[in-house]
Write a protein that holds these residues in place. Structure first.
Motif, PDB file in Angstrom:
ATOM      1  N   PRO A 132      29.212  -2.650 -14.185  1.00  0.00           N
ATOM      2  CA  PRO A 132      28.315  -3.456 -15.018  1.00  0.00           C
ATOM      3  C   PRO A 132      27.237  -4.119 -14.166  1.00  0.00           C
ATOM      4  CG  PRO A 132      30.624  -3.911 -15.537  1.00  0.00           C
ATOM      5  CD  PRO A 132      30.622  -3.071 -14.297  1.00  0.00           C
ATOM      6  N   ARG A 133      26.068  -4.304 -14.740  1.00  0.00           N
ATOM      7  CA  ARG A 133      24.935  -4.872 -14.015  1.00  0.00           C
ATOM      8  C   ARG A 133      25.270  -6.243 -13.414  1.00  0.00           C
ATOM      9  NH1 ARG A 133      19.510  -4.022 -13.811  1.00  0.00           N
ATOM     10  NH2 ARG A 133      19.722  -2.298 -15.292  1.00  0.00           N
ATOM     11  N   ARG A 134      26.070  -7.024 -14.123  1.00  0.00           N
ATOM     12  CA  ARG A 134      26.378  -8.376 -13.626  1.00  0.00           C
ATOM     13  C   ARG A 134      27.143  -8.338 -12.307  1.00  0.00           C
ATOM     14  NH1 ARG A 134      31.647  -9.649 -14.837  1.00  0.00           N
ATOM     15  NH2 ARG A 134      32.698  -8.259 -16.350  1.00  0.00           N
ATOM     16  N   LEU A 135      27.895  -7.255 -12.088  1.00  0.00           N
ATOM     17  CA  LEU A 135      28.637  -7.135 -10.837  1.00  0.00           C
ATOM     18  C   LEU A 135      27.777  -6.617  -9.688  1.00  0.00           C
ATOM     19  CD1 LEU A 135      32.043  -5.641 -12.081  1.00  0.00           C
ATOM     20  CD2 LEU A 135      31.471  -8.023 -11.556  1.00  0.00           C
ATOM     21  N   LEU A 136      26.562  -6.152 -10.008  1.00  0.00           N
ATOM     22  CA  LEU A 136      25.672  -5.606  -8.989  1.00  0.00           C
ATOM     23  C   LEU A 136      24.612  -6.600  -8.549  1.00  0.00           C
ATOM     24  CD1 LEU A 136      25.169  -2.033 -10.494  1.00  0.00           C
ATOM     25  CD2 LEU A 136      26.754  -2.731  -8.680  1.00  0.00           C
ATOM     26  N   ARG A 137      24.615  -7.784  -9.139  1.00  0.00           N
ATOM     27  CA  ARG A 137      23.635  -8.795  -8.746  1.00  0.00           C
ATOM     28  C   ARG A 137      23.962  -9.351  -7.363  1.00  0.00           C
ATOM     29  NH1 ARG A 137      23.691 -12.000 -14.558  1.00  0.00           N
ATOM     30  NH2 ARG A 137      22.530 -10.423 -15.749  1.00  0.00           N
ATOM     31  N   TRP A 138      22.941  -9.901  -6.738  1.00  0.00           N
ATOM     32  CA  TRP A 138      23.108 -10.467  -5.401  1.00  0.00           C
ATOM     33  C   TRP A 138      23.997 -11.701  -5.433  1.00  0.00           C
ATOM     34  CZ3 TRP A 138      23.465 -10.833  -0.463  1.00  0.00           C
ATOM     35  CH2 TRP A 138      23.308 -12.062   0.179  1.00  0.00           C
ATOM     36  N   ARG A 139      25.025 -11.679  -4.611  1.00  0.00           N
ATOM     37  CA  ARG A 139      25.880 -12.841  -4.391  1.00  0.00           C
ATOM     38  C   ARG A 139      26.207 -12.886  -2.904  1.00  0.00           C
ATOM     39  NH1 ARG A 139      30.785 -12.044  -6.156  1.00  0.00           N
ATOM     40  NH2 ARG A 139      30.464  -9.823  -6.564  1.00  0.00           N
ATOM     41  N   ARG A 140      25.990 -14.039  -2.287  1.00  0.00           N
ATOM     42  CA  ARG A 140      26.294 -14.156  -0.861  1.00  0.00           C
ATOM     43  C   ARG A 140      27.809 -14.063  -0.661  1.00  0.00           C
ATOM     44  NH1 ARG A 140      23.816 -16.020   3.581  1.00  0.00           N
ATOM     45  NH2 ARG A 140      22.021 -16.783   2.385  1.00  0.00           N
ATOM     46  N   PRO A 141      28.269 -13.211   0.254  1.00  0.00           N
ATOM     47  CA  PRO A 141      29.711 -13.113   0.506  1.00  0.00           C
ATOM     48  C   PRO A 141      30.266 -14.447   0.997  1.00  0.00           C
ATOM     49  CG  PRO A 141      28.526 -11.286   1.517  1.00  0.00           C
ATOM     50  CD  PRO A 141      27.496 -12.267   1.072  1.00  0.00           C
ATOM     51  N   VAL A 142      31.474 -14.750   0.578  1.00  0.00           N
ATOM     52  CA  VAL A 142      32.159 -15.983   0.981  1.00  0.00           C
ATOM     53  C   VAL A 142      33.190 -15.621   2.039  1.00  0.00           C
ATOM     54  CG1 VAL A 142      33.544 -17.938   0.204  1.00  0.00           C
ATOM     55  CG2 VAL A 142      31.810 -16.932  -1.315  1.00  0.00           C
ATOM     56  N   TRP A 143      33.167 -16.292   3.183  1.00  0.00           N
ATOM     57  CA  TRP A 143      33.945 -15.852   4.335  1.00  0.00           C
ATOM     58  C   TRP A 143      35.440 -15.844   4.059  1.00  0.00           C
ATOM     59  CZ3 TRP A 143      37.616 -18.911   6.612  1.00  0.00           C
ATOM     60  CH2 TRP A 143      37.573 -20.280   6.336  1.00  0.00           C
ATOM     61  N   TRP A 144      35.952 -16.877   3.381  1.00  0.00           N
ATOM     62  CA  TRP A 144      37.405 -16.936   3.193  1.00  0.00           C
ATOM     63  C   TRP A 144      37.866 -15.882   2.188  1.00  0.00           C
ATOM     64  CZ3 TRP A 144      39.224 -17.897  -1.667  1.00  0.00           C
ATOM     65  CH2 TRP A 144      38.373 -18.541  -2.564  1.00  0.00           C
ATOM     66  N   GLN A 145      37.010 -15.551   1.217  1.00  0.00           N
ATOM     67  CA  GLN A 145      37.353 -14.483   0.291  1.00  0.00           C
ATOM     68  C   GLN A 145      37.401 -13.131   1.001  1.00  0.00           C
ATOM     69  OE1 GLN A 145      34.440 -14.683  -2.846  1.00  0.00           O
ATOM     70  NE2 GLN A 145      35.417 -16.457  -3.842  1.00  0.00           N
ATOM     71  N   GLU A 146      36.444 -12.916   1.896  1.00  0.00           N
ATOM     72  CA  GLU A 146      36.405 -11.647   2.624  1.00  0.00           C
ATOM     73  C   GLU A 146      37.602 -11.513   3.559  1.00  0.00           C
ATOM     74  OE1 GLU A 146      34.333  -9.242   1.912  1.00  0.00           O
ATOM     75  OE2 GLU A 146      33.514 -10.581   0.384  1.00  0.00           O
ATOM     76  N   ILE A 147      37.978 -12.597   4.223  1.00  0.00           N
ATOM     77  CA  ILE A 147      39.150 -12.552   5.092  1.00  0.00           C
ATOM     78  C   ILE A 147      40.395 -12.233   4.281  1.00  0.00           C
ATOM     79  CG2 ILE A 147      40.676 -13.951   6.532  1.00  0.00           C
ATOM     80  CD1 ILE A 147      38.224 -15.348   7.639  1.00  0.00           C
ATOM     81  N   ALA A 148      40.512 -12.854   3.114  1.00  0.00           N
ATOM     82  CA  ALA A 148      41.675 -12.589   2.265  1.00  0.00           C
ATOM     83  C   ALA A 148      41.698 -11.141   1.804  1.00  0.00           C
ATOM     84  CB  ALA A 148      41.657 -13.534   1.062  1.00  0.00           C
ATOM     85  N   ILE A 149      40.538 -10.620   1.399  1.00  0.00           N
ATOM     86  CA  ILE A 149      40.466  -9.229   0.943  1.00  0.00           C
ATOM     87  C   ILE A 149      40.853  -8.278   2.062  1.00  0.00           C
ATOM     88  CG2 ILE A 149      38.872  -7.404   0.214  1.00  0.00           C
ATOM     89  CD1 ILE A 149      37.351  -9.571  -1.357  1.00  0.00           C
TER      90      ILE A 149
END
Length: 290
Positions: free
Chosen positions: A24-41
């Motif tokens: 969906p287009r809403r998931l393709l919008r620009w969002r700055r990555p969040v460091w703690w979320q990326e570490i968890a992923i």
């Protein structure tokens, strides 16, 4: 007065893309990555990868039979020079130890280092490039499950030399304590090559300086030399790793409708002029990369 020319971001294109992507287009919008979320992923993803990879039945007899088939194909294609190179490495301990430790360490150092670099310096494309890496890894896991394969070093009938065992490399699969917790028949495709290609392409595409780009290109080539010289993979395993990366980029494009190194058209302007990202729409830019 001398006029100075400044680079300005081009307006976002108004025409619709030929292929908008499956998400969906809403998931393709620009969002700055969040460091703690990326570490968890990443942490959860690597835990699942290790769990699934090592839970796959080793099936030694099937893996050995597949290895014979791979060797016969390589012989038919005159790709049997890797055995000679393996013997050269095995007769020079200093070279074997360098290659062994390269194999055992850089795979787990360079990949996360490139991810951190992209997160900090190319946040515009981080999520897309991360999707490529995740998909590549999932494709490799499917390969391990569907096609168990013994590495050349476990096939003494073909005269390969296991440099890990011969020189007692610390922390390697030659150690029983390490080997018993790892599936040694997960060789096709070569994830060492898959991850190295991912890292090399990311460095080449995002780095600014030519010498850094050159290092990016050299890394997967050096990894190919290592996996062949240490008899940890057949050459065709490397081909499989390259195909896994190709599928990773294909899936990423199918999901987003844009290349992995193309910034979202609604990404913000970071102020300082910077060349457009590779494949970007005319002028979307990101933070500089050294």
């Amino acid at each position: 007065m001398v006029a100075t020319q400044t680079w300005r971001a081009a307006p976002a294109p108004t025409r619709r893309r030929r292929f908008p992507g499956l998400l969906p287009r809403r998931l393709l919008r620009w969002r700055r990555p969040v460091w703690w979320q990326e570490i968890a992923i990443i942490a959860v993803g690597y835990w699942l990868y290790s769990l699934v990879r090592n839970a796959i039945p080793e099936q030694a007899s099937i893996a050995t039979r597949h290895a014979r088939s791979i060797q016969h194909v390589q012989d038919a294609l005159h790709l049997n020079f890797e055995r000679s190179f393996n013997h050269v490495v095995a007769t020079n301990e200093w070279l074997a130890q360098i290659l062994n430790y390269y194999y055992a360490t850089l795979h787990f150092i360079v990949t996360p280092a490139v991810m951190v670099w992209l997160f900090v310096r190319r946040s515009h494309v981080y999520r897309g490039v991360r999707t490529v890496l995740v998909t590549t890894t999932l494709v490799a896991l499917a390969g391990f499950a569907l096609y168990p394969l013994a590495p050349p070093r476990l096939m003494p009938e073909f005269a390969y030399v296991d440099t890990l065992v011969k020189f007692h490399t610390w922390g390697s699969l030659a150690s029983p304590a390490v080997a018993q917790h790892s599936n040694q028949y997960a060789a096709m495709p070569s994830l060492h090559i898959g991850w190295a290609l991912w890292a090399g392409i990311a460095i080449f595409a995002c780095a600014r300086h030519r010498w850094v780009k050159a290092l990016g290109l050299a890394y997967p080539l050096a990894t190919l030399v290592v996996i062949v010289g240490t008899a940890n993979h057949f050459l065709l395993d490397a081909v499989g790793g390259a195909l896994a990366v190709t599928l990773g980029f294909g899936v990423q494009y199918a999901l987003s409708g844009r290349g992995a190194f193309t910034a979202p058209i609604d990404a913000p302007d970071f102020g300082e002029p910077d060349p457009p990202l590779p494949g970007a729409h005319g002028g979307v830019r990101g933070p500089s990369v050294d």
